[in-house]
Scaffold this motif. Structure first.
Motif, PDB file in Angstrom:
ATOM      1  N   SER A 124      62.419  72.706  39.490  1.00  0.00           N
ATOM      2  CA  SER A 124      61.382  73.629  39.542  1.00  0.00           C
ATOM      3  C   SER A 124      61.072  74.644  39.165  1.00  0.00           C
ATOM      4  CB  SER A 124      60.633  73.407  41.147  1.00  0.00           C
ATOM      5  OG  SER A 124      61.280  74.410  41.843  1.00  0.00           O
ATOM      6  N   LEU A 125      62.060  75.396  38.954  1.00  0.00           N
ATOM      7  CA  LEU A 125      62.175  76.871  38.310  1.00  0.00           C
ATOM      8  C   LEU A 125      62.093  76.661  36.857  1.00  0.00           C
ATOM      9  CD1 LEU A 125      64.765  78.474  40.555  1.00  0.00           C
ATOM     10  CD2 LEU A 125      62.171  78.945  40.705  1.00  0.00           C
ATOM     11  N   LEU A 126      62.535  75.698  36.351  1.00  0.00           N
ATOM     12  CA  LEU A 126      62.973  75.571  34.772  1.00  0.00           C
ATOM     13  C   LEU A 126      61.686  74.826  34.161  1.00  0.00           C
ATOM     14  CD1 LEU A 126      66.567  75.487  34.689  1.00  0.00           C
ATOM     15  CD2 LEU A 126      65.139  77.202  33.806  1.00  0.00           C
ATOM     16  N   TRP A 127      60.971  74.145  34.805  1.00  0.00           N
ATOM     17  CA  TRP A 127      59.854  73.126  34.354  1.00  0.00           C
ATOM     18  C   TRP A 127      59.013  73.754  33.452  1.00  0.00           C
ATOM     19  CZ3 TRP A 127      55.420  70.425  36.845  1.00  0.00           C
ATOM     20  CH2 TRP A 127      54.970  71.377  37.938  1.00  0.00           C
ATOM     21  N   HIS A 128      58.394  72.681  32.613  1.00  0.00           N
ATOM     22  CA  HIS A 128      57.313  73.359  31.665  1.00  0.00           C
ATOM     23  C   HIS A 128      55.969  73.347  32.478  1.00  0.00           C
ATOM     24  CE1 HIS A 128      56.934  75.130  27.859  1.00  0.00           C
ATOM     25  NE2 HIS A 128      55.683  74.518  27.729  1.00  0.00           N
ATOM     26  N   ARG A 129      55.953  72.734  33.597  1.00  0.00           N
ATOM     27  CA  ARG A 129      54.617  73.062  34.492  1.00  0.00           C
ATOM     28  C   ARG A 129      53.250  72.026  33.942  1.00  0.00           C
ATOM     29  NH1 ARG A 129      56.916  76.904  32.407  1.00  0.00           N
ATOM     30  NH2 ARG A 129      54.895  77.344  31.400  1.00  0.00           N
ATOM     31  N   GLN A 130      53.666  71.127  32.716  1.00  0.00           N
ATOM     32  CA  GLN A 130      52.270  70.511  32.668  1.00  0.00           C
ATOM     33  C   GLN A 130      52.274  69.306  33.508  1.00  0.00           C
ATOM     34  OE1 GLN A 130      50.501  70.254  29.406  1.00  0.00           O
ATOM     35  NE2 GLN A 130      51.124  72.315  29.714  1.00  0.00           N
ATOM     36  N   THR A 131      50.940  69.382  33.984  1.00  0.00           N
ATOM     37  CA  THR A 131      50.638  68.202  35.232  1.00  0.00           C
ATOM     38  C   THR A 131      49.684  67.061  35.064  1.00  0.00           C
ATOM     39  OG1 THR A 131      49.879  70.255  36.025  1.00  0.00           O
ATOM     40  CG2 THR A 131      51.571  69.485  37.161  1.00  0.00           C
ATOM     41  N   TYR A 132      49.869  65.992  35.153  1.00  0.00           N
ATOM     42  CA  TYR A 132      48.960  64.849  34.469  1.00  0.00           C
ATOM     43  C   TYR A 132      49.022  63.700  35.663  1.00  0.00           C
ATOM     44  CZ  TYR A 132      48.669  67.467  30.364  1.00  0.00           C
ATOM     45  OH  TYR A 132      48.614  68.538  29.530  1.00  0.00           O
ATOM     46  N   ARG A 133      47.983  63.254  35.898  1.00  0.00           N
ATOM     47  CA  ARG A 133      48.100  62.007  36.698  1.00  0.00           C
ATOM     48  C   ARG A 133      48.437  60.747  35.881  1.00  0.00           C
ATOM     49  NH1 ARG A 133      43.095  61.803  41.297  1.00  0.00           N
ATOM     50  NH2 ARG A 133      43.682  63.913  42.191  1.00  0.00           N
ATOM     51  N   LEU A 134      48.862  59.717  36.540  1.00  0.00           N
ATOM     52  CA  LEU A 134      49.079  58.336  35.749  1.00  0.00           C
ATOM     53  C   LEU A 134      47.768  57.757  35.934  1.00  0.00           C
ATOM     54  CD1 LEU A 134      52.673  57.012  36.439  1.00  0.00           C
ATOM     55  CD2 LEU A 134      51.890  58.617  34.840  1.00  0.00           C
ATOM     56  N   GLY A 135      47.252  57.040  34.971  1.00  0.00           N
ATOM     57  CA  GLY A 135      45.961  56.109  35.095  1.00  0.00           C
ATOM     58  C   GLY A 135      46.350  54.638  35.213  1.00  0.00           C
ATOM     59  N   GLU A 136      45.332  53.826  35.396  1.00  0.00           N
ATOM     60  CA  GLU A 136      45.322  52.594  35.845  1.00  0.00           C
ATOM     61  C   GLU A 136      45.912  51.640  34.547  1.00  0.00           C
ATOM     62  OE1 GLU A 136      44.581  52.060  38.793  1.00  0.00           O
ATOM     63  OE2 GLU A 136      44.317  49.849  38.969  1.00  0.00           O
TER      64      GLU A 136
END
Lengths: 574, 215
Positions: A124-136
């Motif tokens: 969590s300290l090194l991630w690239h922080r891109q955040t997307y929900r999965l879709g149907e």
């Protein structure tokens, strides 16, 4: 007297043990603690305290050892794998694993890059922080083409948990109402640069089915009262996130879930505790604790709890399950199905394309934006004519050339120096992040003889990209080049590349969910089919990789699983 | 190892008064509103101590890779590639000494040998012009010789040209990541405060020194 958070030895039976302190472990601990559960978080690495241990933070290059590069000897001896990660450098090296102590093997003829963040907070300290929900369409993909098993959940099962974690974590982005990329609970998006806006408009005209949107990212562009109460403030656009952020402006365990968990007084943390295996009680068919080897002095100890959440990262969690053998589970605990370790996936970042943008000479930007743009997967609907299954998203961003590009030109002296001083051409690039099919053959297993220094069997990887992934990346390069040219970019070039699996650091699968206990490890609530008080909520539980960066889904699945587990305990079914 | 709940919540203990950290945290408390935060970040003493410290007297001794004479030559090349203008040039900020240190610690033997061979080449071409070394040539001759090398013209081939481009990269890296290069020649803002996607730019404006941690 205040209760101590960090513990070493304890005979207490905790309400819950959470193995791992990364994105999933942090969420599990927070949710349990807030429900009144006495929770023990077990972390194999040392403590990294928010702010005070971000030793590489806010240090300009001229104040860094070797101006941000890492010394040869250190790389050769300790970071030969970790150096492959783009985020590995002088300011971050202490947050990466030491390859000398963390050996693994790959089956001859295969490659796998395993990037490790073994400390409190994990990746969590090194991630690239891109955040997307999965879709149907993502949840339906396996069912439709028969690769992998059907996800036991759909968007309706998880959407309220996405909202729950997003409000706490803080996700910036723009509402788009797209058919397969559900919107999140958004803070304002980062701004696009002028040439990006122009290309977005051009694409909208040429390819209305392929919108270009601002990247969605776990940064506080406009913190809510809740975030401020957590001690987090607005993103300062330093783009030095991987060195740690004392502003708490990006989501990490340290900035977000750990303070919330600690505030309850229910959290205990056992750092430097390498989990060897789970302790299984055959009479009750429950896991009752964990065996731990001390990270430093290699001594052994045990911890006990009523419920155990394994959140040790995809590979780490499955390694623990595989190494927990008993008469009933000779091939790894909770593995009556035999699929443990199989269906390992990553995302395939093997296509790049870029070109020059004419004009915009009077345009510049200020600040360093910690996110690019995203063209969501436009192949979300299956189509046999395409020649390959599934699809890819395209990451994108513009930049204006600085000294690092301009230094390559011919010239010397005052003229050369003055040219470098000025901003150069604008450039724009696209890179693919492709879905990798879930295949039984792609797997991790315990090495029959080799062990690490804690006496735990090493992992052997046997993972390959196949023709489907290759054709997809060739298509990505072709489409990217075509779109850039159509949008009027000059000197467009692009190609598919051949970086090994693992390097996207999106390892997924190996302890998949499913409806059928005969073909899956976990049920639709991340609970072991075999053992009711055992849960795995990190990437190991994924049935397919989709194309989205997976961390937001780790958060939502974990929060949902804790809610379920607590209800099951209350109903005395656990 | 022992710690209490409070220390990992927002109100962590107050640490240091180190000056650059104070600057970094300027405005932090205001942004947090009512939450008392204070100065929260330790100085990076180890890293600062180990960073390369520009020196004025490294010409007196051999370096880690280059001997004294080679350092004198490299310094002269630095001053020609990025000269002093209204800001200091590469030689004035000890880019030659930095390259010696950086090549030794972070580059391959092959890279080191490329630069050593290039220095030998430059001196040998100066000798062909009747001088006993490059630095004894007139300023005009020196500029001329390096220009030919930079373009791969006259007696220089394309491989030698590429090697010189590599040396220029080392010089540029050393200069533009130095404090003078980043903050006086170019523009550097340690804490931009937010991102603006569009600001006006005119040709005389210096470019940003960095886009983030890795470039």
């Amino acid at each position: 007297m205040k209760e101590q958070v960090y513990i070493n030895k304890s005979s207490e039976v905790y309400d819950a043990i959470v193995i791992g302190s990364g994105i999933s472990g942090g969420w599990a601990a927070k949710e349990f603690c807030e429900r009144g559960y006495k929770t023990l978080m077990i972390e194999r690495g040392g403590v990294v305290e928010h702010r005070k241990d971000y030793s590489g933070e806010n240090t300009p290059l001229w104040k860094q050892e070797h101006r941000g590069k890492v010394e040869n000897i250190l790389v050769d001896q300790q970071h030969n794998i970790q150096k492959q990660c783009y985020a590995f450098g002088n300011a971050t090296k202490q947050l990466f694993g030491n390859d000398r102590d963390l050996p693994y093997t790959t089956k001859p003829g295969t490659e796998f890059s395993w990037i490790r963040g073994n400390m409190l907070g994990g990746k969590s300290l090194l991630w690239h922080r891109q955040t997307y929900r999965l879709g149907e369409y993502d949840f339906n993909a396996n069912k439709l083409d028969g690769y992998g098993n059907d996800w036991p959940i759909r968007t309706k099962d998880i959407e309220k948990w996405y909202s729950h974690v997003e409000i706490h974590a803080g996700i910036s982005g723009s509402k788009e109402n797209l058919p397969n990329l559900p919107d999140s609970e958004f803070l304002p998006p980062f701004e696009m640069m002028a040439p990006e806006k122009a290309i977005k408009a051009k694409f909208a005209e040429l390819y209305p089915e392929r919108p270009l949107i601002m990247g969605r990212t776990a940064h506080l562009t406009k913190p809510s009262k809740l975030h401020i109460s957590q001690g987090r403030v607005q993103c300062q656009a330093r783009n030095e996130c991987h060195a740690g952020c004392s502003y708490g402006a990006y989501f990490s365990t340290q900035s977000s879930t750990l303070p919330a968990a600690a505030k309850t007084g229910n959290l205990h943390i056992a750092p430097n505790s390498v989990v060897h295996s789970l302790i299984y009680d055959e009479k009750t068919n429950r896991v009752k604790g964990v065996r731990v080897i001390d990270n430093n002095d290699l001594s052994e100890r045990e911890y006990f709890a009523k419920v155990i959440f394994v959140c040790a990262s995809t590979i780490g969690s499955t390694q623990i399950l595989m190494n927990s053998t008993s008469k009933k589970f000779p091939n790894g605990i909770a593995n009556s199905s035999g699929v443990l370790g199989h269906y390992l996936m990553d995302h395939n970042y093997n296509s790049v394309a870029s070109g020059d943008i004419d004009g915009f000479e009077n345009e510049y930007y200020s600040g360093r934006r910690p996110s690019g743009l995203m063209m969501p997967n436009f192949y979300y609907k299956p189509d046999p004519k395409r020649g390959f299954l599934r699809g890819y998203a395209l990451g994108a961003s513009a930049y204006r050339e600085g000294w690092d590009s301009q230094q390559h030109q011919d010239g010397l002296g005052v003229e050369y120096k003055n040219k470098i001083k000025q901003a150069g051409k604008w450039r724009f690039g696209l890179y693919a992040q492709g879905e990798m099919l879930p295949r039984f053959e792609n797997q991790m297993r315990l090495h029959p003889t080799l062990k690490d220094k804690w006496g735990i069997p090493q992992i052997e990887f046997d993972v390959r990209y196949t023709e489907n992934e290759q054709l997809m990346m060739e298509d990505a390069a072709e489409q990217s080049i075509k779109m850039l040219k159509a949008a009027g970019l000059k000197n467009v070039s692009g190609r598919s590349t051949h970086r090994p699996p693992g390097i996207a650091i999106h390892e997924l699968g190996t302890a998949r969910m499913g409806r059928d206990p005969k073909t899956s490890i976990l049920n639709g609530f991340n609970q072991s089919h075999d053992i009711p008080n055992l849960f795995v909520t990190d990437g190991a539980s994924f049935c397919s990789s989709a194309v989205q960066n997976p961390s937001l889904t780790f958060m939502a699945l974990t929060a949902r699983a804790v809610d379920y587990a607590v209800k099951e305990v209350a109903a005395k079914r656990i | 190892m022992k710690n209490d709940n409070a220390s990992i919540t927002a109100s962590a203990s107050i640490r240091t008064n180190e000056k650059s950290r104070r600057h970094f945290l300027k405005g932090f408390t205001t942004m947090l509103g009512g939450v008392a935060v204070g100065s929260l970040v330790t100085g990076n003493a180890i890293s600062v101590a180990m960073a390369y410290v520009p020196s004025n007297d490294n010409m007196l001794t051999d370096g880690k890779i280059f001997n004294k004479n080679q350092l004198v030559l490299l310094k002269q090349i630095c001053s020609i590639v990025i000269p002093k203008t209204d800001t200091l040039g590469a030689a004035e900020v000890d880019t030659h000494g930095f390259i010696d240190n950086q090549l030794y610690h972070c580059h391959t033997k092959e890279d080191q040998n490329t630069v050593l061979a290039l220095l030998t080449l430059i001196d040998s071409r100066a000798k062909q012009q009747g001088s006993n070394s490059f630095i004894k040539l007139t300023a005009k001759q020196q500029f001329q010789l390096l220009t030919e090398l930079d373009l791969g013209e006259h007696s220089f081939d394309q491989i030698q040209r590429a090697d010189f481009k590599l040396l220029k990269q080392y010089i540029c890296f050393g200069y533009y990541t130095s404090e003078v290069g980043a903050t006086q020649e170019l523009r550097y803002d340690p804490v931009p405060g937010g991102f603006k996607g569009s600001i006006p730019y005119k040709k005389s404006d210096p470019t940003w020194a960095t886009r983030g941690l890795f470039n």
